[in-house]
Design an enzyme around this catalytic site. Structure first.
Site, PDB file in Angstrom:
ATOM      1  N   CYS A  88       0.834  -1.207   0.000  1.00  0.00           N
ATOM      2  CA  CYS A  88       0.000   0.000   0.000  1.00  0.00           C
ATOM      3  C   CYS A  88       0.865   1.252   0.000  1.00  0.00           C
ATOM      4  CB  CYS A  88      -0.928  -0.001   1.209  1.00  0.00           C
ATOM      5  SG  CYS A  88      -2.192  -1.284   1.183  1.00  0.00           S
ATOM      6  N   GLU A 105       4.130   1.159   2.063  1.00  0.00           N
ATOM      7  CA  GLU A 105       5.284   0.830   2.875  1.00  0.00           C
ATOM      8  C   GLU A 105       6.591   1.183   2.161  1.00  0.00           C
ATOM      9  OE1 GLU A 105       2.704  -2.924   3.068  1.00  0.00           O
ATOM     10  OE2 GLU A 105       2.493  -0.957   2.113  1.00  0.00           O
TER      11      GLU A 105
END
Length: 801
Positions: free
Chosen positions: A447, A449
């Site tokens: 997502c 990171e």
């Protein structure tokens, strides 16, 4: 576009259109149903039954992988240009019973899901009943760990204070770098050979273990070379039988490509694309890692091959784009592996969170944008799939032209591309010990990171529920939903004399949850290191071969474990309401507030309205609320940041929910921001749904007060009405808004561009909106593929004009 020099942005004229072949491939991928494919489970189980105990665990797993690729059914579609599927056909999804074995009840549940069904044949059910479950019951990693995790960990897990990815998915959140295009697997095998020859059996007590790991890596490389050779033979056979001259030439070229790669380094664009895809299939077949394998900086990796082929006349730009589209579509053939238990509840999507980086900064510090950066934005726009996801890395060295080009794709309203602050991502990585060149070569996985491409293991280790921790603090450590004591005694709420005592209780409960969570994670990480090495992945990640250590056991050059926090908007507004109306103004007592929350505000409509509408709320550039957000986020970062994990790395905080804000909401009673019981929490670092009333700039100013550089990623969703971006003036304003947020130190932005009425229309008549894509959290999904409660949550988000 064809008149533009290589490396420049495409001209403003028409794009190169999608070919009919690409349209057919897209339709096939879009329309294919998702089925559980039993092939991997059957072959792996048979191999383990015959060979378990004969070899060390790393070698056993590598030999099992080789056996699987030796026996694997090959898929070759009529229009394919890039070959390889992890199942027997597109959207045939393997299972991983050695990690977590589905029960027959699991299979029934997966098949019956209305929004995202995983179809299961009667033959697969019989196979599971008679062979898979009997063998793996008690042997799978999940069975092993659940029998040994401490009761305190199970308490916070079962109460919805945490989730844990490692209880059912292998460590993931990794991306490959450019090394794979400069050397083939035969070159990696030479590195393995040299590392094995250098082992010091006299002075290194781990030398024998390292030899087994290196042997396993070598075998795993052979498995993928074998797989490519099988495809080469199949393609040659098909070519010999093909009557169509043009297709026969394609099949012959594809056979040549598969004879060459991934054993050797690619020489042209076609070989480079097929190289990555074979390696991707290898990684995601070996294990079921969350965000398992990301391609990284594809624009800069593929560009030299593209440039050489186009300049030499080996490829036209039109056919090059067709190859790139065929490669892109392959990702959509690979929905996420079927989940289990809590994770099946909290993650309702087929998206497997492959994320692709465009733009950013080169290791030398220059603008990394090239012509392919724009071509891939066009492909993202035209293919209209939920995966692969794509984002732009926006640095101070990148042009506004590139940003505005991306904004015109964002304007289409599908939630992509997301936009990341490349300079902030570099700062985050420098803070965790990367070199400057490595940090610039890193980017984003999953997502949001932040990770160092090709050199780091950075798995998510589950999520933590911030508002539920406040719930414990208000109930002296007792979960009011189950009436069970979960946390330490922190005092009765009625006895708190001031806000500081409430915050002290909150932090005491948070400390207990964090400590318990990390103890469990330490154990789970060691179990993966011992029982589930990923030898093929290890061969691709810098450090593993040189150290003779597995990816799951501290092999990579860098290692972190990421703990995402969920519900910062909800917990901030709840604390702000209690602080203002209980302790500052004395409108209510804390005892009656807790009673109202436990009763879901029944008969307390006025109190609920006051809390919701007459409280300073996060997202409006109000320091009363924003200071609370800063204190809470700083506390969690301080409590987690830099603590040693079991793999020689450190734990780090980030702020993202996937869809865990839905599951956590279902486990949490009413909250003092006026939110009803069992409804969604706020997602990412976004304000609570509907709480941001001061406009988009106020949202960004609030969010920027968090110290993003001390995280490993934050997620901020925003929603705009379509009219706001209808012309170039709107595009200019959106680009300026993004630049401003990044100058404030913000890390990430993503956008829904839609109005509530369109979304409600899609709820009423889903058949008319089957291709409507929206941004959910750190990913996009088809609006009609997500559950009704999540649809309602997206609709409730504030739409800015």
């Amino acid at each position: 576009m064809t008149s533009q020099p290589l490396g420049a942005a495409p001209a403003d004229g028409p794009r190169l259109a999608l070919t009919q072949r690409v349209k057919r491939l897209r339709e096939l991928s879009r329309e294919a149903e998702v089925w559980i494919d039993p092939e991997r489970a059957r072959v792996i189980t048979a191999f383990y039954r015959e060979n378990d105990g004969k070899y060390s665990i790393p070698v056993l797993r590598a030999l099992a992988l080789k056996d699987l690729f030796q026996k694997k059914e090959l898929y070759l579609g009529d229009d394919e240009l890039i070959v390889g599927e992890r199942g027997s056909a597109p959207k045939r999804i393997p299972t991983f019973p050695e990690i977590a074995c589905h029960s027959l009840e699991d299979l029934e549940m997966l098949a019956s899901q209305r929004m995202i069904p995983y179809n299961v044949s009667d033959e697969t059910k019989d196979l599971y009943k008679n062979e898979i479950i009997p063998y793996w019951r008690g042997r799978s990693l999940r069975d092993r760990v659940f029998g040994r995790l401490e009761r305190e960990w199970m308490d916070i897990y079962e109460s919805g204070l945490i989730t844990e990815t490692l209880e059912q998915r292998a460590p993931g959140s990794m991306a490959l770098d450019g090394k794979i295009y400069g050397t083939g697997l035969l070159g990696i095998k030479e590195e393995i050979k040299s590392a094995a020859a250098a082992l010091d059996f006299m002075n290194d007590p781990e030398a024998s273990d390292k030899r087994e790991e290196l042997t396993a890596m070598d075998i795993a490389c052979d498995a993928l070379i074998l797989y490519a050779k099988k495809y080469a033979e199949l393609l040659a056979e098909k070519a010999a039988l093909c009557a169509d001259g043009a297709r026969r030439a394609e099949l012959e070229k594809m056979a040549d490509v598969c004879r060459r790669v991934p054993a050797h380094a690619p020489r042209d664009l076609w070989e480079a694309l097929q190289t990555y895809w074979f390696l991707h299939v290898g990684v995601v077949t070996e294990a079921n890692g969350w965000d398992g394998c990301n391609p990284g900086h594809i624009d800069r990796h593929f560009y030299p091959f593209y440039k050489k082929d186009v300049e030499s006349g080996a490829l036209t730009k039109g056919f090059a784009k067709e190859l790139l589209c065929a490669w892109w579509i392959k990702f959509n053939n690979h929905p996420a592996p079927a989940k289990y238990g809590v994770s099946a509840l909290e993650s309702g999507t087929y998206n497997d969170f492959v994320n692709i980086s465009l733009g950013g900064m080169t290791p030398e510090g220059t603008d990394a944008v090239n012509e392919l950066s724009y071509v891939f934005l066009d492909i993202l726009d035209e293919i209209e799939f939920i995966q692969p996801q794509a984002h732009i890395l926006l640095s101070r060295v990148n042009s506004d032209e590139f940003l505005k080009y991306a904004c015109r794709v964002i304007r289409k309203g599908r939630g992509f591309p997301a936009v990341f602050n490349a300079d902030a991502a570099i700062e985050q990585q420098l803070r965790t010990g990367k070199t400057l060149a490595d940090a610039r070569g890193g980017g984003v996985c999953g997502c949001v990171e932040t990770t160092c491409y090709g050199k780091e293991a950075a798995p998510l280790i589950g999520y933590i529920n911030f508002p539920k921790i406040l719930e414990l603090a208000l109930h002296d450590g007792v979960d009011p939903r189950t009436k069970r004591r979960i946390g330490p005694a922190s005092g009765a709420a009625a006895d708190f004399a001031d806000y500081d005592e409430l915050i002290a209780a909150f932090k005491l409960q948070a400390k207990h949850v964090i400590e318990t969570k990390l103890r469990g994670t330490q154990y789970l990480e060691r179990m993966f290191a011992e029982y589930l090495p990923q030898s093929f992945l290890s061969s691709l990640i810098e450090g593993c071969v040189a150290k003779g250590r597995n990816y799951n056991d501290g092999g990579p050059k860098y290692s972190i474990s990421m703990l995402p926090g969920v519900g910062i908007g909800t917990v901030t507004d709840s604390l702000a309401a209690i602080k203002k109306h209980v302790f500052d103004e004395g409108r209510y007592t804390l005892a009656e507030t807790v009673e109202a929350l436990d009763g879901n505000f029944e008969g307390r409509g006025e109190m609920r309205a006051v809390f919701a509408n007459r409280t300073p709320r996060y997202g409006n550039d109000d320091d009363y609320a924003d200071a609370i957000m800063k204190e809470i986020s700083d506390y969690f970062i301080d409590a987690v940041d830099g603590r040693p994990d079991s793999r020689g790395g450190t734990y780090r905080m980030d702020m993202l929910p996937t869809t865990c804000h839905m599951y956590f909401g279902e486990m949490t009673l009413a909250t003092a921001d006026g939110r009803a019981a069992f409804t969604p929490l706020s997602e990412g670092i976004s304000p609570a749904q509907g709480a941001d009333r001061g406009g988009p700039t106020a949202v960004l100013k609030s969010a920027a007060k968090m110290d993003h550089a001390r995280t490993c990623g934050t997620l901020l969703n925003m929603k705009f009405l379509p009219d706001a971006l209808k012309d170039e003036n709107g595009i200019q304003k959106l680009a300026g808004l993004i630049r401003t947020y990044f100058r404030f130190g913000g890390y990430h932005l993503q956008f829904n561009v839609c109005d509530a009425e369109t979304l409600r229309g899609a709820q009423r008549e889903p058949e008319k909106y089957r291709n409507l894509i929206v941004r959910v959290a750190g990913y996009s999904d088809y609006f009609n593929a997500v559950g009704r409660s999540l649809q309602d949550e997206i609709i409730r988000r504030t739409a800015h004009s």
